[in-house]
Design a protein around this motif. Structure first.
Motif, mmCIF file in Angstrom:
data_model
loop_
_atom_site.group_PDB
_atom_site.id
_atom_site.type_symbol
_atom_site.label_atom_id
_atom_site.label_comp_id
_atom_site.label_asym_id
_atom_site.label_seq_id
_atom_site.Cartn_x
_atom_site.Cartn_y
_atom_site.Cartn_z
ATOM 1 N N PHE A 47 1.797 -0.136 8.708
ATOM 2 C CA PHE A 47 3.221 -0.192 9.074
ATOM 3 C C PHE A 47 3.761 1.157 9.557
ATOM 4 O O PHE A 47 4.951 1.419 9.460
ATOM 5 C CB PHE A 47 4.054 -0.675 7.877
ATOM 6 C CG PHE A 47 3.450 -1.845 7.161
ATOM 7 C CD1 PHE A 47 3.251 -3.051 7.822
ATOM 8 C CD2 PHE A 47 3.083 -1.745 5.825
ATOM 9 C CE1 PHE A 47 2.693 -4.140 7.168
ATOM 10 C CE2 PHE A 47 2.522 -2.826 5.157
ATOM 11 C CZ PHE A 47 2.328 -4.029 5.833
ATOM 12 N N GLY A 48 2.885 2.001 10.072
ATOM 13 C CA GLY A 48 3.297 3.341 10.463
ATOM 14 C C GLY A 48 3.562 3.520 11.944
ATOM 15 O O GLY A 48 3.559 4.653 12.437
ATOM 16 N N ASP A 49 3.802 2.422 12.679
ATOM 17 C CA ASP A 49 4.034 2.564 14.124
ATOM 18 C C ASP A 49 5.399 3.183 14.419
ATOM 19 O O ASP A 49 5.539 3.997 15.334
ATOM 20 C CB ASP A 49 3.889 1.220 14.841
ATOM 21 C CG ASP A 49 4.713 0.120 14.187
ATOM 22 O OD1 ASP A 49 5.147 0.323 13.041
ATOM 23 O OD2 ASP A 49 4.900 -0.926 14.822
ATOM 24 N N VAL A 50 6.418 2.797 13.652
ATOM 25 C CA VAL A 50 7.757 3.383 13.808
ATOM 26 C C VAL A 50 8.271 3.818 12.442
ATOM 27 O O VAL A 50 8.265 3.026 11.499
ATOM 28 C CB VAL A 50 8.752 2.388 14.449
ATOM 29 C CG1 VAL A 50 10.141 3.020 14.537
ATOM 30 C CG2 VAL A 50 8.274 1.965 15.834
ATOM 31 N N HIS A 108 5.477 -6.262 7.115
ATOM 32 C CA HIS A 108 5.456 -7.532 7.831
ATOM 33 C C HIS A 108 6.433 -8.554 7.260
ATOM 34 O O HIS A 108 6.600 -9.628 7.838
ATOM 35 C CB HIS A 108 4.036 -8.109 7.815
ATOM 36 C CG HIS A 108 3.455 -8.252 6.438
ATOM 37 N ND1 HIS A 108 3.234 -7.177 5.608
ATOM 38 C CD2 HIS A 108 3.067 -9.338 5.742
ATOM 39 C CE1 HIS A 108 2.725 -7.595 4.460
ATOM 40 N NE2 HIS A 108 2.611 -8.900 4.507
ATOM 41 N N HIS A 109 7.096 -8.226 6.145
ATOM 42 C CA HIS A 109 8.143 -9.094 5.591
ATOM 43 C C HIS A 109 9.539 -8.584 5.955
ATOM 44 O O HIS A 109 10.538 -9.118 5.473
ATOM 45 C CB HIS A 109 8.027 -9.169 4.068
ATOM 46 C CG HIS A 109 6.756 -9.815 3.596
ATOM 47 N ND1 HIS A 109 6.450 -11.130 3.860
ATOM 48 C CD2 HIS A 109 5.715 -9.308 2.877
ATOM 49 C CE1 HIS A 109 5.277 -11.423 3.317
ATOM 50 N NE2 HIS A 109 4.810 -10.326 2.719
ATOM 51 N N GLY A 110 9.597 -7.537 6.783
ATOM 52 C CA GLY A 110 10.885 -6.966 7.150
ATOM 53 C C GLY A 110 11.487 -6.114 6.056
ATOM 54 O O GLY A 110 12.690 -5.831 6.070
ATOM 55 N N GLN A 111 10.660 -5.682 5.108
ATOM 56 C CA GLN A 111 11.138 -4.885 3.975
ATOM 57 C C GLN A 111 10.838 -3.405 4.194
ATOM 58 O O GLN A 111 9.820 -3.043 4.794
ATOM 59 C CB GLN A 111 10.471 -5.350 2.679
ATOM 60 C CG GLN A 111 10.734 -6.809 2.342
ATOM 61 C CD GLN A 111 9.826 -7.307 1.223
ATOM 62 O OE1 GLN A 111 8.702 -6.843 1.073
ATOM 63 N NE2 GLN A 111 10.325 -8.251 0.443
ATOM 64 N N SER A 112 11.716 -2.553 3.690
ATOM 65 C CA SER A 112 11.486 -1.113 3.785
ATOM 66 C C SER A 112 10.307 -0.709 2.912
ATOM 67 O O SER A 112 10.169 -1.180 1.780
ATOM 68 C CB SER A 112 12.740 -0.345 3.352
ATOM 69 O OG SER A 112 13.813 -0.611 4.224
ATOM 70 N N THR A 113 9.457 0.163 3.431
ATOM 71 C CA THR A 113 8.275 0.633 2.719
ATOM 72 C C THR A 113 8.267 2.150 2.704
ATOM 73 O O THR A 113 8.310 2.782 3.768
ATOM 74 C CB THR A 113 6.988 0.122 3.401
ATOM 75 O OG1 THR A 113 6.998 -1.303 3.432
ATOM 76 C CG2 THR A 113 5.758 0.590 2.633
ATOM 77 N N LEU A 114 8.232 2.758 1.517
ATOM 78 C CA LEU A 114 8.243 4.214 1.402
ATOM 79 C C LEU A 114 6.884 4.778 1.811
ATOM 80 O O LEU A 114 5.851 4.404 1.257
ATOM 81 C CB LEU A 114 8.575 4.631 -0.027
ATOM 82 C CG LEU A 114 8.723 6.141 -0.271
ATOM 83 C CD1 LEU A 114 9.915 6.689 0.517
ATOM 84 C CD2 LEU A 114 8.889 6.431 -1.759
ATOM 85 N N LEU A 115 6.887 5.686 2.778
ATOM 86 C CA LEU A 115 5.652 6.279 3.287
ATOM 87 C C LEU A 115 5.577 7.776 2.990
ATOM 88 O O LEU A 115 4.771 8.488 3.577
ATOM 89 C CB LEU A 115 5.554 6.048 4.798
ATOM 90 C CG LEU A 115 5.564 4.577 5.240
ATOM 91 C CD1 LEU A 115 5.552 4.483 6.755
ATOM 92 C CD2 LEU A 115 4.378 3.831 4.653
ATOM 93 N N GLY A 116 6.396 8.231 2.067
ATOM 94 C CA GLY A 116 6.389 9.636 1.679
ATOM 95 C C GLY A 116 7.806 10.130 1.441
ATOM 96 O O GLY A 116 8.766 9.566 1.964
ATOM 97 N N CYS A 117 7.936 11.172 0.637
ATOM 98 C CA CYS A 117 9.239 11.780 0.410
ATOM 99 C C CYS A 117 9.050 13.254 0.091
ATOM 100 O O CYS A 117 7.926 13.706 -0.157
ATOM 101 C CB CYS A 117 10.011 11.072 -0.704
ATOM 102 S SG CYS A 117 9.125 10.898 -2.257
#
Length: 245
Positions: free
Chosen positions: A86-89, A113-122
């Motif tokens: 999910f890292g395309d945008v 793919h469910h339209g949910q926000s996914t944390l990819l780092g902070c």
């Protein structure tokens, strides 16, 4: 009792470490050594040596371990795995924390793919200068295997923009519509009928499903409300390319 002659034996150090972990004050720990030895003169160290050992060795090790664990939390395996799918945008946002440290808290977020926000780092940063953002983006890219996203959404921070251009030159950078739309009331409330203007603007922004349709709707919107000369509206690059991302 000169400094060069004072020392803490291995057993003394272990006792200090155990007492510190148990929450016993350094002064209490030292007094226990005095009592066990039969007086101050029977010890070859003073209370200050106990305190210095705790500050220099025990707490320093604890802080290093905390930093390692915190680093794992900021970029764990789940975030790295999610980025592959999910890292395309990516949307990146910062906000000042309300605690006494006044640190900048930043989050890298994707959509699954469910339209949910996914944390990819902070991250936590001391400031929002160009070099700070460059350091952050470089570290984040390394955590994600060096693969830059196709698109990157941010607010209108100039420092962030310059850092992105340096670190991810092939990534398409766009301003986040949500941040800009928040400014509409303050930017348009001087116009008569600003409520109608805001409603029509929102309609054009959120319901145009291609770049061409957006361009047509936007030009009609500016002409219908006599806003063609408004610098804020005509200057927002996102309005002419929002559909690209």
């Amino acid at each position: 009792m000169l400094k060069q002659h004072r020392e803490l034996s291995m057993s003394i150090r272990r006792t200090i470490e155990n007492n510190e972990e148990a929450g016993i004050r350094p002064s209490k720990t030292y007094q226990s050594f005095v009592a066990a030895a039969g007086g101050h003169r029977e010890l070859n160290f003073i209370e200050k040596d106990v305190k210095n050992y705790i500050t220099r060795e025990v707490r320093n090790v604890s802080e290093q371990e905390d930093a390692k664990e915190f680093g794992k939390y900021l970029a764990d395996a789940r975030s790295r795995a999610a980025f592959e799918y999910f890292g395309d945008v990516i949307s990146f946002d910062t906000t000042y924390n309300t605690n006494r440290y006044n640190l900048v808290c930043g989050s890298f977020v994707g959509v699954n793919h469910h339209g949910q926000s996914t944390l990819l780092g902070c991250s936590l940063m001391k400031n929002e200068e160009i070099e700070s953002f460059k350091w952050l983006f470089q570290c984040w890219l390394r955590c994600m295997g060096g693969n830059a996203p196709k698109g990157f959404l941010t607010d209108q921070c100039a420092s962030m923009k310059k850092a992105l251009e340096a670190c991810m030159p092939t990534t398409i950078h766009r301003w986040c519509i949500w941040h800009i739309m928040k400014k509409i009331p303050s930017k348009l409330n001087r116009y008569k009928g600003h409520a109608d203007i805001e409603q029509e603007m929102s309609q054009d922004v959120w319901n145009s499903h291609s770049k061409d349709s957006f361009d047509r709707n936007w030009n009609d919107f500016l002409l219908n409300f006599g806003l063609a000369d408004n610098k804020w509206l005509s200057g927002n690059v996102f309005l002419k390319s929002a559909a690209e991302v």
